[in-house]
Design a protein around this motif. Structure first.
Motif, PDB file in Angstrom:
ATOM      1  N   GLU A   1       0.884  -1.235   0.043  1.00 42.95           N
ATOM      2  CA  GLU A   1      -0.078  -0.190   0.101  1.00 42.95           C
ATOM      3  C   GLU A   1       0.856   1.100   0.087  1.00 42.95           C
ATOM      4  O   GLU A   1       0.554   2.213  -0.395  1.00 42.95           O
ATOM      5  N   VAL A   2       2.164   1.138   0.309  1.00 41.09           N
ATOM      6  CA  VAL A   2       3.166   2.286   0.256  1.00 41.09           C
ATOM      7  C   VAL A   2       3.058   2.789  -1.128  1.00 41.09           C
ATOM      8  O   VAL A   2       3.697   3.833  -1.446  1.00 41.09           O
ATOM      9  N   MET A   3       2.694   2.041  -2.280  1.00 44.46           N
ATOM     10  CA  MET A   3       2.840   2.332  -3.661  1.00 44.46           C
ATOM     11  C   MET A   3       2.090   3.849  -3.782  1.00 44.46           C
ATOM     12  O   MET A   3       2.614   4.644  -4.797  1.00 44.46           O
ATOM     13  N   LEU A   4       0.977   4.084  -3.144  1.00 41.39           N
ATOM     14  CA  LEU A   4       0.303   5.265  -3.351  1.00 41.39           C
ATOM     15  C   LEU A   4       1.195   6.377  -3.334  1.00 41.39           C
ATOM     16  O   LEU A   4       1.270   7.518  -4.043  1.00 41.39           O
ATOM     17  N   PHE A   5       2.277   6.385  -2.370  1.00 44.73           N
ATOM     18  CA  PHE A   5       3.350   7.305  -2.013  1.00 44.73           C
ATOM     19  C   PHE A   5       4.748   7.216  -3.233  1.00 44.73           C
ATOM     20  O   PHE A   5       5.284   8.313  -3.595  1.00 44.73           O
ATOM     21  N   ALA A   6       4.856   5.945  -3.196  1.00 42.90           N
ATOM     22  CA  ALA A   6       6.173   5.627  -3.668  1.00 42.90           C
ATOM     23  C   ALA A   6       6.331   6.028  -4.972  1.00 42.90           C
ATOM     24  O   ALA A   6       7.131   6.324  -5.840  1.00 42.90           O
ATOM     25  N   LEU A   7       5.038   5.682  -5.652  1.00 40.17           N
ATOM     26  CA  LEU A   7       4.856   5.888  -7.286  1.00 40.17           C
ATOM     27  C   LEU A   7       5.157   7.418  -7.463  1.00 40.17           C
ATOM     28  O   LEU A   7       6.011   7.684  -8.516  1.00 40.17           O
ATOM     29  N   GLU A   8       4.694   8.354  -6.763  1.00 34.39           N
ATOM     30  CA  GLU A   8       4.991   9.810  -6.815  1.00 34.39           C
ATOM     31  C   GLU A   8       6.414  10.240  -6.561  1.00 34.39           C
ATOM     32  O   GLU A   8       7.151  11.013  -7.072  1.00 34.39           O
ATOM     33  N   GLU A   9       7.186   9.449  -5.557  1.00 32.57           N
ATOM     34  CA  GLU A   9       8.510   9.520  -5.163  1.00 32.57           C
ATOM     35  C   GLU A   9       9.360   9.040  -6.425  1.00 32.57           C
ATOM     36  O   GLU A   9      10.443   9.855  -6.695  1.00 32.57           O
ATOM     37  N   PHE A  10       9.115   8.055  -6.858  1.00 38.46           N
ATOM     38  CA  PHE A  10       9.719   7.647  -8.135  1.00 38.46           C
ATOM     39  C   PHE A  10       9.689   8.591  -9.227  1.00 38.46           C
ATOM     40  O   PHE A  10      10.701   8.973  -9.741  1.00 38.46           O
ATOM     41  N   LEU A  11       8.409   9.218  -9.281  1.00 41.79           N
ATOM     42  CA  LEU A  11       8.258  10.338 -10.570  1.00 41.79           C
ATOM     43  C   LEU A  11       9.257  11.589 -10.188  1.00 41.79           C
ATOM     44  O   LEU A  11       9.527  12.213 -10.942  1.00 41.79           O
ATOM     45  N   ARG A  12       9.184  11.872  -8.949  1.00 39.09           N
ATOM     46  CA  ARG A  12       9.882  13.019  -8.386  1.00 39.09           C
ATOM     47  C   ARG A  12      11.268  12.868  -8.350  1.00 39.09           C
ATOM     48  O   ARG A  12      11.807  13.582  -9.425  1.00 39.09           O
ATOM     49  N   ALA A  13      11.849  11.626  -8.052  1.00 40.01           N
ATOM     50  CA  ALA A  13      13.216  11.742  -8.030  1.00 40.01           C
ATOM     51  C   ALA A  13      13.972  11.070  -9.213  1.00 40.01           C
ATOM     52  O   ALA A  13      15.224  11.596  -9.342  1.00 40.01           O
ATOM     53  N   TYR A  14      13.035  10.489 -10.132  1.00 41.64           N
ATOM     54  CA  TYR A  14      13.482  10.149 -11.268  1.00 41.64           C
ATOM     55  C   TYR A  14      12.802  10.361 -12.378  1.00 41.64           C
ATOM     56  O   TYR A  14      12.419   9.877 -13.458  1.00 41.64           O
ATOM     57  N   ALA A  15      12.351  11.691 -12.402  1.00 43.59           N
ATOM     58  CA  ALA A  15      11.269  12.213 -13.623  1.00 43.59           C
ATOM     59  C   ALA A  15      12.209  11.893 -14.671  1.00 43.59           C
ATOM     60  O   ALA A  15      13.296  12.631 -15.042  1.00 43.59           O
ATOM     61  N   PRO A  16      11.470  11.562 -15.695  1.00 43.20           N
ATOM     62  CA  PRO A  16      12.177  11.032 -16.942  1.00 43.20           C
ATOM     63  C   PRO A  16      12.354  12.434 -18.131  1.00 43.20           C
ATOM     64  O   PRO A  16      13.103  12.538 -18.801  1.00 43.20           O
ATOM     65  N   VAL A  17      11.452  13.311 -17.933  1.00 46.41           N
ATOM     66  CA  VAL A  17      11.185  14.234 -19.020  1.00 46.41           C
ATOM     67  C   VAL A  17      11.555  15.701 -18.895  1.00 46.41           C
ATOM     68  O   VAL A  17      10.968  16.316 -17.884  1.00 46.41           O
ATOM     69  N   THR A  18      12.370  15.992 -19.654  1.00 46.22           N
ATOM     70  CA  THR A  18      12.876  17.667 -19.742  1.00 46.22           C
ATOM     71  C   THR A  18      12.288  18.100 -20.839  1.00 46.22           C
ATOM     72  O   THR A  18      12.518  17.360 -22.054  1.00 46.22           O
ATOM     73  N   MET A  19      11.534  19.069 -20.608  1.00 44.15           N
ATOM     74  CA  MET A  19      10.804  19.746 -22.073  1.00 44.15           C
ATOM     75  C   MET A  19      11.650  20.747 -22.625  1.00 44.15           C
ATOM     76  O   MET A  19      12.691  21.047 -22.032  1.00 44.15           O
ATOM     77  N   ALA A  20      11.367  21.308 -23.649  1.00 43.78           N
ATOM     78  CA  ALA A  20      11.982  22.585 -24.290  1.00 43.78           C
ATOM     79  C   ALA A  20      11.018  23.548 -24.799  1.00 43.78           C
ATOM     80  O   ALA A  20       9.754  23.428 -24.957  1.00 43.78           O
ATOM     81  N   ARG A  21      11.233  24.774 -24.757  1.00 44.13           N
ATOM     82  CA  ARG A  21      10.879  25.944 -25.432  1.00 44.13           C
ATOM     83  C   ARG A  21      11.598  26.607 -26.514  1.00 44.13           C
ATOM     84  O   ARG A  21      13.025  26.573 -26.285  1.00 44.13           O
ATOM     85  N   LEU A  22      11.196  27.489 -27.286  1.00 43.70           N
ATOM     86  CA  LEU A  22      11.700  28.274 -27.965  1.00 43.70           C
ATOM     87  C   LEU A  22      11.611  29.901 -27.686  1.00 43.70           C
ATOM     88  O   LEU A  22      10.523  30.024 -27.164  1.00 43.70           O
ATOM     89  N   VAL A  23      12.659  30.599 -27.594  1.00 45.81           N
ATOM     90  CA  VAL A  23      12.478  32.095 -27.224  1.00 45.81           C
ATOM     91  C   VAL A  23      11.752  32.881 -28.259  1.00 45.81           C
ATOM     92  O   VAL A  23      12.049  32.767 -29.433  1.00 45.81           O
ATOM     93  N   LYS A  24      10.625  33.439 -27.962  1.00 47.31           N
ATOM     94  CA  LYS A  24       9.811  34.193 -29.080  1.00 47.31           C
ATOM     95  C   LYS A  24      10.528  35.309 -29.497  1.00 47.31           C
ATOM     96  O   LYS A  24      10.763  35.454 -30.763  1.00 47.31           O
ATOM     97  N   ASP A  25      10.773  36.271 -28.722  1.00 51.24           N
ATOM     98  CA  ASP A  25      11.656  37.424 -29.131  1.00 51.24           C
ATOM     99  C   ASP A  25      12.975  37.822 -28.239  1.00 51.24           C
ATOM    100  O   ASP A  25      12.798  37.307 -27.178  1.00 51.24           O
TER     101      ASP A  25
END
Lengths: 405, 64
Positions: A276-300
């Motif tokens: 049952e600790v998965m309810l919190f573990a899931l989010e801690e996996f996502l926090r500590a090992y978040a896989p995704v870096t996004m990007a943007r382009l500078v408008k001006d």
């Protein structure tokens, strides 16, 4: 492969996240930037690139659609050819106000309740993959949790949702690898493999036009904006998004979570003893090992806290670094399996919150549950290799199985 | 105690619904809404606080 840039010796002024060392040493590199007085890296590579590493700065850019456009979200040697506000892969590459219109088309099929119905299917898939590992000798057998397990889960699910042949699994992984990892190759090379992806999708879309059925491709062909069907470019772009965003990301999250458990036996034991600790573990996996870096382009041209950003420069949004910023999180670099306060931004912050977050959570939860249910004791044993580029996760993950349930 | 959701801030992270489904629901677009008038029975106060502590967009409020 032709990397047109080469190795990095100066992370501050010649930054490049596509150098293998970056994802291998990511936690160290982020901590160094966060502790330094200058938490923004710069590079002339990719036609100009900036990378802020604090939660505060990442947060600020994620909410600032006036100065930063989402038209391009994967840093590479070229620039997107389809302009804002639609962009090449709506809605992730779209800006307001079109963004919200395109996003609302796709939110219902990814809403929490619709996604929850996929759980039995995902669980069956995970168990099949574990079965296919064959005879296991506890204490001796080594399986590759990235290759034999994690990598096959999201690709099969998204192929089924799109109504694409699941036997093209390898092909999809190839497309995603081209788009996300081969970012430092000449523009002409990138154009060639983007064309291959477009051609494949055009053929799939044609086939769906002839044989409509209950899947996301037919759904996109049927929906309308203000009484108009979507353009072929919009349909194809949204499919590119679902395919590209739905595979390496979740594969990486599953792999990193298994990597953590295979290097932290106390956390593994806790998860086995107290599911049952998965309810919190899931989010801690996502926090500590978040896989995704996004990007943007500078408008001006824009002065960002003293950084002279130029129009069309890339800006990375390293949510994984923001998630480990001590200024934002208590014991930020520790993995606390039952962390009670966890406002992580693994799925982004602001209007571009990951459309597939409910699906990603389901896949990650079920994949880890099934893996530890089958192998209550295991340890990483051998050389781990990590992806390169904006998605961070293990691509080879040898795990010695010490017990089988 | 009452919980509130600021629908302008909510981006559909779905954390409140996962942690406290007795207090929050989500619509077809994943946007959170409070159930009923948001009143929190004493036995659910801890869950209400968890929902606040886990919303990345700071969209959930508590009125005591």
């Amino acid at each position: 492969m032709t990397d047109i840039y080469g190795p990095v010796t100066d992370w501050q002024d010649d930054f490049d996240h596509a150098v293998p060392e970056y994802n291998e040493r990511a936690h160290e590199i982020w901590a160094e930037f966060q502790a330094s007085g200058c938490p923004v890296a710069h590079s002339d590579r990719y036609g100009g690139l900036w990378a802020p590493f604090t939660h505060e700065l990442v947060h600020e850019i994620a909410y600032d659609t006036d100065h930063f456009t989402s038209q391009g979200v994967v840093v590479n040697t070229g620039r997107p050819l389809i302009e804002a506000p639609v962009g090449p892969a709506p809605p992730i590459t779209s800006d307001p106000p079109f963004h919200n219109i395109a996003r609302r088309l796709l939110l219902p099929p990814f809403s929490p309740k619709v996604i929850a119905a996929w759980e039995p299917e995902v669980r069956r898939l995970c168990r099949d993959l574990l079965d296919r590992m064959g005879e296991i000798t506890p204490g001796e057998s080594v399986v590759d949790a990235a290759i034999q397990y994690a990598q096959s889960i999201p690709v099969n699910v998204i192929a089924r949702m799109l109504g694409f042949p699941t036997e093209d699994e390898e092909l999809f992984r190839g497309f995603v690898h081209d788009v996300l990892e081969r970012i430092n190759e000449p523009v002409e090379v990138r154009m060639e493999f983007m064309q291959r992806l477009d051609d494949y999708l055009t053929a799939q879309i044609e086939e769906h036009r002839e044989n409509p059925r209950d899947d996301l491709t037919s759904y996109l062909l049927g929906v309308e904006i203000e009484g108009q069907k979507l353009s072929i470019e919009h349909v194809r772009g949204s499919i590119v998004l679902l395919l590209v965003a739905g595979i390496d990301t979740t594969w990486s999250a599953i792999g990193s979570s298994i990597w953590h458990l295979g290097t932290h036996p106390d956390d593994l034991r806790r998860l086995v003893d107290e599911p049952e600790v998965m309810l919190f573990a899931l989010e801690e996996f996502l926090r500590a090992y978040a896989p995704v870096t996004m990007a943007r382009l500078v408008k001006d041209d824009h002065d960002f806290h003293g950084c002279p950003m130029k129009a069309n420069d890339w800006v990375l949004l390293p949510f994984p670094a923001a998630n480990r910023d001590p200024a934002q999180f208590d014991r930020a670099t520790d993995f606390i399996i039952d962390r009670q306060e966890n406002r992580h931004g693994a799925f982004g912050l602001g209007i571009h919150r990951c459309l597939g977050s409910n699906l990603a959570r389901l896949e990650l939860k079920v994949a880890v549950e099934e893996f530890v249910a089958r192998f209550p004791s295991f340890a990483v044993d051998g050389d781990v290799t990590w992806s390169v580029g904006q998605i961070r996760g293990p691509r080879r993950l040898p795990v010695r199985v010490d017990s089988v349930a | 105690m009452r919980v509130t959701v600021d629908s302008e801030k909510c981006q559909g992270h779905n954390r409140c619904f996962a942690l406290a489904p007795e207090l929050f629901d989500v619509d077809d677009y994943g946007t959170a809404v409070v159930i009923g008038d948001g009143s929190v029975p004493a036995e659910l106060e801890e869950k209400a606080r968890l929902a606040v502590a886990n919303c990345p967009e700071f969209a959930i409020g508590i009125e005591e």
